[in-house]
Each structure stands twice: as C-alpha cells, then as structure tokens.
Design a protein around this motif. Structure first.
Motif, PDB file in Angstrom:
ATOM      1  N   VAL A   1      28.106  53.239  -2.086  1.00 56.79           N
ATOM      2  CA  VAL A   1      27.850  52.011  -1.494  1.00 56.79           C
ATOM      3  C   VAL A   1      28.565  50.700  -2.133  1.00 56.79           C
ATOM      4  CG1 VAL A   1      25.851  50.440  -0.704  1.00 56.79           C
ATOM      5  CG2 VAL A   1      25.782  53.190  -0.418  1.00 56.79           C
ATOM      6  N   ILE A   2      28.154  50.912  -3.251  1.00 60.27           N
ATOM      7  CA  ILE A   2      28.812  49.914  -4.391  1.00 60.27           C
ATOM      8  C   ILE A   2      30.416  49.900  -4.173  1.00 60.27           C
ATOM      9  CG2 ILE A   2      29.324  49.044  -6.770  1.00 60.27           C
ATOM     10  CD1 ILE A   2      26.627  48.679  -5.832  1.00 60.27           C
ATOM     11  N   SER A   3      31.021  50.893  -4.050  1.00 65.02           N
ATOM     12  CA  SER A   3      32.606  50.809  -3.915  1.00 65.02           C
ATOM     13  C   SER A   3      32.995  50.258  -2.492  1.00 65.02           C
ATOM     14  CB  SER A   3      33.061  52.518  -3.834  1.00 65.02           C
ATOM     15  OG  SER A   3      32.962  52.861  -5.153  1.00 65.02           O
ATOM     16  N   HIS A   4      32.029  50.438  -1.433  1.00 67.17           N
ATOM     17  CA  HIS A   4      32.102  50.024  -0.229  1.00 67.17           C
ATOM     18  C   HIS A   4      32.025  48.403  -0.119  1.00 67.17           C
ATOM     19  CE1 HIS A   4      31.907  49.651   4.311  1.00 67.17           C
ATOM     20  NE2 HIS A   4      30.835  48.804   4.029  1.00 67.17           N
ATOM     21  N   ILE A   5      30.856  48.006  -0.998  1.00 64.67           N
ATOM     22  CA  ILE A   5      30.844  46.372  -0.845  1.00 64.67           C
ATOM     23  C   ILE A   5      31.864  45.999  -1.663  1.00 64.67           C
ATOM     24  CG2 ILE A   5      29.156  44.710  -2.084  1.00 64.67           C
ATOM     25  CD1 ILE A   5      26.928  46.704  -1.578  1.00 64.67           C
ATOM     26  N   GLN A   6      32.701  46.576  -2.653  1.00 66.86           N
ATOM     27  CA  GLN A   6      33.535  46.183  -3.544  1.00 66.86           C
ATOM     28  C   GLN A   6      34.855  45.682  -2.803  1.00 66.86           C
ATOM     29  OE1 GLN A   6      33.478  48.771  -6.846  1.00 66.86           O
ATOM     30  NE2 GLN A   6      32.444  47.180  -8.154  1.00 66.86           N
ATOM     31  N   LEU A   7      34.980  46.691  -1.686  1.00 67.17           N
ATOM     32  CA  LEU A   7      36.099  46.545  -0.956  1.00 67.17           C
ATOM     33  C   LEU A   7      36.069  45.515   0.548  1.00 67.17           C
ATOM     34  CD1 LEU A   7      36.923  50.317  -0.311  1.00 67.17           C
ATOM     35  CD2 LEU A   7      38.372  48.495  -1.935  1.00 67.17           C
ATOM     36  N   MET A   8      34.861  44.941   0.567  1.00 65.59           N
ATOM     37  CA  MET A   8      34.673  44.147   1.482  1.00 65.59           C
ATOM     38  C   MET A   8      35.293  42.830   1.383  1.00 65.59           C
ATOM     39  SD  MET A   8      30.425  44.005   2.132  1.00 65.59           S
ATOM     40  CE  MET A   8      29.732  45.429   2.910  1.00 65.59           C
ATOM     41  N   LYS A   9      35.724  42.082   2.402  1.00 70.62           N
ATOM     42  CA  LYS A   9      36.369  40.782   2.401  1.00 70.62           C
ATOM     43  C   LYS A   9      35.463  39.714   2.238  1.00 70.62           C
ATOM     44  CE  LYS A   9      40.279  42.323   5.316  1.00 70.62           C
ATOM     45  NZ  LYS A   9      41.202  42.176   6.433  1.00 70.62           N
ATOM     46  N   PHE A  10      35.955  38.747   1.411  1.00 73.06           N
ATOM     47  CA  PHE A  10      34.848  37.217   1.609  1.00 73.06           C
ATOM     48  C   PHE A  10      34.814  36.781   3.084  1.00 73.06           C
ATOM     49  CE2 PHE A  10      37.267  37.690  -2.791  1.00 73.06           C
ATOM     50  CZ  PHE A  10      35.913  37.581  -3.349  1.00 73.06           C
ATOM     51  N   PRO A  11      33.785  36.079   3.485  1.00 70.31           N
ATOM     52  CA  PRO A  11      32.612  35.846   2.526  1.00 70.31           C
ATOM     53  C   PRO A  11      31.697  36.948   2.428  1.00 70.31           C
ATOM     54  CG  PRO A  11      32.448  34.862   4.898  1.00 70.31           C
ATOM     55  CD  PRO A  11      33.710  35.599   4.751  1.00 70.31           C
ATOM     56  N   ASP A  12      31.853  38.090   3.233  1.00 68.67           N
ATOM     57  CA  ASP A  12      30.677  39.074   3.443  1.00 68.67           C
ATOM     58  C   ASP A  12      30.461  39.787   1.891  1.00 68.67           C
ATOM     59  OD1 ASP A  12      30.967  38.997   5.948  1.00 68.67           O
ATOM     60  OD2 ASP A  12      32.237  40.817   6.338  1.00 68.67           O
ATOM     61  N   ARG A  13      31.477  39.752   1.141  1.00 67.38           N
ATOM     62  CA  ARG A  13      31.115  40.214  -0.183  1.00 67.38           C
ATOM     63  C   ARG A  13      30.324  39.354  -1.090  1.00 67.38           C
ATOM     64  NH1 ARG A  13      35.616  42.298  -5.010  1.00 67.38           N
ATOM     65  NH2 ARG A  13      34.233  42.021  -6.566  1.00 67.38           N
ATOM     66  N   ASN A  14      30.665  38.023  -0.711  1.00 66.06           N
ATOM     67  CA  ASN A  14      29.647  37.121  -1.636  1.00 66.06           C
ATOM     68  C   ASN A  14      28.161  37.275  -1.426  1.00 66.06           C
ATOM     69  OD1 ASN A  14      32.070  36.046  -2.485  1.00 66.06           O
ATOM     70  ND2 ASN A  14      31.909  34.056  -1.208  1.00 66.06           N
ATOM     71  N   GLN A  15      27.668  37.797  -0.233  1.00 68.09           N
ATOM     72  CA  GLN A  15      26.303  38.050   0.037  1.00 68.09           C
ATOM     73  C   GLN A  15      25.862  39.131  -0.892  1.00 68.09           C
ATOM     74  OE1 GLN A  15      25.273  37.864   4.580  1.00 68.09           O
ATOM     75  NE2 GLN A  15      27.576  38.372   4.624  1.00 68.09           N
ATOM     76  N   PHE A  16      26.496  39.924  -1.465  1.00 68.57           N
ATOM     77  CA  PHE A  16      26.004  41.100  -2.424  1.00 68.57           C
ATOM     78  C   PHE A  16      26.456  40.450  -4.133  1.00 68.57           C
ATOM     79  CE2 PHE A  16      26.838  42.865   1.627  1.00 68.57           C
ATOM     80  CZ  PHE A  16      25.582  43.685   1.844  1.00 68.57           C
ATOM     81  N   ASN A  17      26.543  39.341  -4.318  1.00 70.52           N
ATOM     82  CA  ASN A  17      27.012  39.042  -5.736  1.00 70.52           C
ATOM     83  C   ASN A  17      25.755  39.201  -6.544  1.00 70.52           C
ATOM     84  OD1 ASN A  17      29.563  37.925  -5.136  1.00 70.52           O
ATOM     85  ND2 ASN A  17      28.886  35.805  -4.858  1.00 70.52           N
ATOM     86  N   ASP A  18      24.529  38.964  -6.206  1.00 70.95           N
ATOM     87  CA  ASP A  18      23.380  39.665  -6.971  1.00 70.95           C
ATOM     88  C   ASP A  18      23.462  41.076  -7.232  1.00 70.95           C
ATOM     89  OD1 ASP A  18      22.827  40.051  -4.304  1.00 70.95           O
ATOM     90  OD2 ASP A  18      20.572  39.642  -4.624  1.00 70.95           O
ATOM     91  N   VAL A  19      23.600  42.010  -6.298  1.00 65.02           N
ATOM     92  CA  VAL A  19      23.802  43.361  -6.628  1.00 65.02           C
ATOM     93  C   VAL A  19      24.864  43.704  -7.397  1.00 65.02           C
ATOM     94  CG1 VAL A  19      24.169  45.392  -5.369  1.00 65.02           C
ATOM     95  CG2 VAL A  19      22.814  43.813  -4.368  1.00 65.02           C
ATOM     96  N   LEU A  20      25.870  43.120  -7.233  1.00 64.18           N
ATOM     97  CA  LEU A  20      27.173  43.345  -8.067  1.00 64.18           C
ATOM     98  C   LEU A  20      26.789  43.167  -9.501  1.00 64.18           C
ATOM     99  CD1 LEU A  20      29.966  42.256  -5.722  1.00 64.18           C
ATOM    100  CD2 LEU A  20      29.450  44.797  -6.305  1.00 64.18           C
ATOM    101  N   ARG A  21      26.433  41.817  -9.739  1.00 65.13           N
ATOM    102  CA  ARG A  21      25.920  41.437 -11.121  1.00 65.13           C
ATOM    103  C   ARG A  21      25.112  42.556 -11.689  1.00 65.13           C
ATOM    104  NH1 ARG A  21      24.076  36.905  -9.742  1.00 65.13           N
ATOM    105  NH2 ARG A  21      21.742  37.372  -9.933  1.00 65.13           N
ATOM    106  N   TRP A  22      24.117  42.957 -10.941  1.00 60.83           N
ATOM    107  CA  TRP A  22      23.055  43.925 -11.727  1.00 60.83           C
ATOM    108  C   TRP A  22      23.790  45.158 -11.953  1.00 60.83           C
ATOM    109  CZ3 TRP A  22      18.758  42.629 -13.770  1.00 60.83           C
ATOM    110  CH2 TRP A  22      18.089  41.760 -13.491  1.00 60.83           C
ATOM    111  N   ASP A  23      24.842  45.669 -11.134  1.00 63.81           N
ATOM    112  CA  ASP A  23      25.626  46.833 -11.268  1.00 63.81           C
ATOM    113  C   ASP A  23      26.353  46.636 -12.616  1.00 63.81           C
ATOM    114  OD1 ASP A  23      26.915  49.185 -10.248  1.00 63.81           O
ATOM    115  OD2 ASP A  23      28.582  47.962 -10.310  1.00 63.81           O
TER     116      ASP A  23
END
Length: 616
Positions: free
Chosen positions: A589-611
């Motif tokens: 799931v994290i890999s899927h989020i990292q491949l998202m385009k902006f601005p969709d990926r920005n909505q998961f910045n908190d998750v990516l920070r925790w990761d």
C-alpha cells in the motif's frame, strides 16, 4: 485427533498440568463422571469440554465441533446476547438472558454462571450500584469455583473464570463497603503468569490483568508496569485480538511519554494514531468494547450433525436405506437428517466412515494424539499469514516429525502447507502448484476441486481450494479464482450455522472475493459490500487482524470510483495493517501511495512521514 481419543487427550493434558481429577473438574462435574470421560466411557458435552480445556490452558478455538442443532442454538443465543451488548442494546440483552434462563438444555452450573455474569456485565455498563453487581459476581464465581481460602491452597481456573475474578476485583474498587486490596490483584496476576496456558488463551486474560495492575500500581512500579504492558500489547498484536487493544495502546503511549526520551514520545504518538484508527473503525459500525470486560472472542468451527450426514449422503449418491443398513433403522436416519433426533456419537462416526468421510463429534485438522501439534499448526498459520516463510518452514518441519505420515489426512495437510511456502518463495511455478493441490484435494474427497459438490468440506479441503484460487488470481485466471471463491461463499450461505462460527474460513473467502472484485472487470460495489460485511463479522468476533486488509480493499474501490472517501479508508487501513503486523500488505500500500501523482499523494504526507520514521 484419533477417533475415540478425546478422553485420552484430557488425561495426558491433565497429567502434564499436574492436576488431580478432582481439581480439574471441581464445580463443573462430578469426579466419577469425569473419570468415565477419561476412560472413553462417556463424552463430555461441548460446554463442559470448553471449560475443561480452558482450565488446562488449551484453546478449543481450533477444534471442530459437530453438534446437534439444539446445542448449536444455545451457542447462537450466547452470541445474540454478546452482540446486543456490543451494540449497546442492553434491554434486548436482558430479554435474551431471560429466554436463555428458560432453556431446558441450558441447565447446570456452567449455564447458571454465564447468566449471572452477563447480568453483572450489563449492570456494570449501565453503571448500577457496585454492591448489587458484586452480589451477582459472587454468585457466578461460586457456581464453579471453590472458596477464596481453598483457592489460595491450590487453583485451577480457565481464562473465563479468571476474568470473572478480575472483574469482581475491578467492580469492588467502586464499592464503598467491599473494596478488595491491591495484594489480591497482584496474587491474581502472579497466578495468571504462572499458568501454563497457550498464547491464544493467555490473550483472553493477561491483558485485562495488566490493565488493572497498570491503573492501580504505585509510581515506583512503573518499570514493571511498562514491561507487562509491552508484553500484553505484543500478545494481542500476535493473536489479532480487539478486546483491550485500545486501552493497552493508551497505557503504553502514556508510559512512553513518561520516559522523557524524544524518540519514545514520537512512538507514543504513533500508538495514539493506531488507537484512533481502531476506535474509528469500531464506531463506524456502531460497536463498542468499552467496559465489556467479559467479551468472549469467537474463533470456532461448528457443524450441525444433521446437515453433515444429509449433505454427505447426497454428495456420495447413497440412499437412506443403504446408509442406515447395519447402523440404524431407516426411519431413525430420516429423523436424524431432519434434526428431530440426535444420533449417538458412535452412530454418527459409523455413518460418516461408511460414506468415506471420517468424522466424530470433536475433530482436529490432522490425525494426532498430541495437542502440542495443534498449537504448532496455529503458529504455522500465523507465520504464513504474515508471510514469514523461513519461520513457517521451520515450524512445518517440526510438525512433520510429530505426525504419522501414513495418514492421508496428515499427508494432505503437510504437503498443502509445503505448496503454499513453495509458491510464496517462487521455488515452484503456479501451474505445478495447481496440479499438486488438485491431487491433494482428491486424496480425501471424490470430486474435482473445480466442480460444484455437495460435500461439507473439511478445514484443509477448504484451504486447498483457497490456495488454488489465489494462484489462479496471481496468474491472470481470474474467472477460475472467482468461481472457487463464490463456491465457498455459497457453501456458507447454505448452512444454518452463522458465519461468525466459521469466521476464519468464511473471512478468507469474503476478503479474497472482494479483492478479485477490485481488479480488472470487477464489480466495485460488490467489493465494498463484501468488505463491509467482513468487517462487521470480524469486529463482532473480536478479531482485528484482517480489518486493515478490508479497509484497504474498500479504499481501493473508492479510489477507482474517484471518491475522496478512499483517503480515510487507506489511512485507517494502513495503521491497522501495521498494528497487526501485516507488513507485506502494508508495504504494498505504501508503494502504491508513493507512485501517486500530486496532489493525491499530498493527502498521505502524514502516513509517509510515519513510514520514514517508525513504520518500516
């Protein structure tokens, strides 16, 4: 389990525990009756077996029960009461308890204890007078347990009985006249720690004792509290349980903050976020475990004897006249198949053997005299679920040395698990694995695995089908995969046994079918519907391990529909995947989020920070 070996199993486990017959059966049946059970002269009823195994520290959650419909209805009534309490329908719970009390089959100390404890539980949630609740609890405890003085000399209690003792202690602290001291709680905690229980049963009681200890221990015991709390948290994570999880996450977070170490303060924030995801998911489905101290986790496999006989006879094409020959009158069999008469256990076994399906009242997934082998099977399932293949291979090797490999059932089990590991490690391709699984399936059932059949499938036969479906899905043969999953779901819909009493097998089918529906040419609405149903049943059973996966499936469907709700489901799903150690899916799931385009990926910045900090 070998046929007619239940008494022998109890005998071996009792001697290993160092219990006398009188101590083990105290308060639940007479010594003479229990002695007959050990000598294989008498079978225990299912509720008695639950309690005896519980006192021996051995979970019955992986045993298969084949029971009369009348007995199943009592378990069903208990589940109705539990669900009413979970949904906050306390008047309904009390009405159901009144009906339970009138059941003729629900007589005896175990049933009286259940009624009293649930009335106490409802009163506690209603915040009634603590002294009135204590009266109910004292009566409940007295139904099966000796006096407190006798228990100080020697004790033998199940997790359910231990929770009653802890609940009484907790309620007493609210009483102005009957408060119990901290030394009693310490003694109970020590007894729980010293008991030789398996991890599954330990997860039912140890976290509760730790929470009470953490709340009432003096400040100088903070190191001990932290050690116990971390142990209890890991136990719940490993066993995939919901009860006590939010409270333990809160306690561990509080203790981490007290350390003053910056990194541990960040870890506390992560635990807070996991707790938030868990509580939001429970609240979204209107369920609350708050103050529900006596909740009973439901991981069972129940079958109805009438259904099993009737469906198996139809599947093998045998007439009632032929099946009943030399066993019973045809008229008797007709009454048995409609549930109007309960077959003797010996007759049930004879009928099933005549149809080529060995089966008794209580069964294991393998033929063994050692309960420890069943515990290893549970450990193996956990490692395979978490995709820890090296650990899985080691445990499978231990299991193989303990089993009689001349048994077709044992061969089927060991070889099917080996196929699972081989495919996961890519040491065998999908086509070869499918052929191996097809041959293994036909070792015990006269049917092709990809054809409709009327047989009531065993746990291992069901698992083989699930393995085949997964491999088909991975190898772009989605139609075959969907056919198998729909067939499995159909089987559960054609029995009077509720999904919650087949929670593991039912959950696999529903979750995997939902996953198929999010793929190419899938039905996104069906994927959402299936996942929602899975979440509801999992929560009602007290299981958290698959919640993250179901939430991610819903999020995937919403994302494909371009609905913003996918963010909420992805975020909660991610934290629950990590909480319950579903690391392989978490990383996908994290890999899927990292491949998202902006601005969709920005909505998961908190998750990516925790990761980046802790979740890897």
């Amino acid at each position: 389990m070998k046929k007619n070996e239940l008494g022998g199993l109890l005998l071996r486990l009792r001697k290993e525990a160092g219990f006398s017959q009188g101590l083990l059966c105290s308060g639940v049946c007479s010594v003479s009756r229990y002695a007959r059970i050990e000598r294989e002269e008498l079978e225990p009823d299912f509720f008695l077996l639950d309690r005896l195994m519980g006192r021996l520290g051995k979970s019955v959650e992986r045993l298969e029960y084949v029971m009369p419909l009348s007995v199943y209805r009592i378990y069903e009534r208990r589940q109705d009461i539990q669900e009413a309490i979970l949904y906050g329908k306390l008047d309904e719970a009390e009405n159901l308890l009144d009906l339970y009390e009138k059941e003729k089959l629900a007589e005896g100390s175990l049933h009286r204890q259940y009624i009293l404890q649930e009335r106490a539980q409802v009163a506690w949630i209603r915040e009634k007078d603590p002294d009135e609740i204590l009266k109910l609890l004292d009566q409940a405890i007295g139904e099966t347990m000796p006096s407190e003085e006798e228990m100080k000399k020697e004790h033998c209690f199940s997790a359910e009985e231990g929770k009653l003792l802890l609940f009484r202690w907790e309620v007493s602290r609210k009483s102005r006249t009957a408060s119990r001291n901290f030394e009693e709680l310490k003694r109970l905690l020590r007894c729980i720690c010293e008991q030789k229980t398996n991890r599954m049963d330990r997860s039912k009681i140890f976290p509760y004792a730790v929470l009470l200890y953490g709340e009432h221990a003096p400040e100088e015991k903070i190191i001990t509290v932290r050690s116990l709390a971390e142990e209890a948290l890991e136990l719940l994570r490993d066993e995939g349980k919901l009860l006590y999880m939010p409270e333990l996450l809160e306690l561990c977070g509080k203790l981490l903050r007290k350390s003053g170490v910056p990194e541990e303060k960040l870890q506390a924030q992560l635990l807070d976020r996991m707790r938030q995801s868990l509580l939001e998911t429970e609240q979204e489905y209107g369920i609350s475990f708050e103050k529900y101290r006596l909740f009973d986790h439901v991981i069972r496999r129940f079958y109805i004897d009438a259904e099993m006989i009737r469906k198996t006879r139809t599947a093998v094409g045998m007439t009632q006249e032929k099946l009943s020959e030399d066993i019973c009158a045809q008229e008797t069999l007709a009454r048995v198949e409609t549930g109007r008469q309960t077959p003797q256990s010996r007759k049930l076994q004879q009928m099933m053997e005549k149809m080529g399906r060995g089966c008794g009242r209580v069964n294991m997934a393998m033929v063994t005299e050692q309960y420890e082998t069943i515990e290893l099977k549970q450990e193996l399932s956990k490692y395979i679920h978490q995709e820890k293949h090296e650990n899985a291979k080691e445990v499978l090797g231990k299991i193989k040395t303990r089993l009689d490999m001349n048994s077709p059932v044992n061969q089927q089990y060991v070889q099917a698990e080996q196929v699972d590991i081989d495919y996961a490690e890519k040491t065998a391709d999908g086509k070869k694995c499918i052929e191996r699984l097809r041959l293994l399936y036909r070792m015990t059932i006269r049917s092709d695995p990809e054809e409709e059949c009327e047989f009531v499938l065993s746990t291992e036969e069901f698992r083989i089908l699930s393995q085949m479906a997964l491999i088909y899905f991975d190898n772009q043969q989605k139609d075959k995969s969907v056919f198998i999953y729909r067939r499995q779901v159909k089987q559960f819909s054609m029995t009077c046994v509720r999904p919650v009493f087949h929670i593991l097998d039912w959950g696999v089918s529903k979750n995997n079918l939902a996953l198929c529906m999010t793929g190419e040419n899938g039905d996104l609405e069906e994927a959402i519907s299936l996942s929602i149903e899975s979440i509801k049943i999992d929560i009602k059973a007290g299981l958290g391990a698959s919640l993250g996966r179901s939430l991610i499936t819903i999020g995937d469907a919403w994302e494909q529909k371009r609905d913003e709700r996918y963010v909420h489901y992805f975020k909660n799903g991610i934290f629950l995947l990590k909480l319950y150690k579903m690391d392989y899916l978490y990383h996908d799931v994290i890999s899927h989020i990292q491949l998202m385009k902006f601005p969709d990926r920005n909505q998961f910045n908190d998750v990516l920070r925790w990761d980046g900090q802790f979740l890897k």
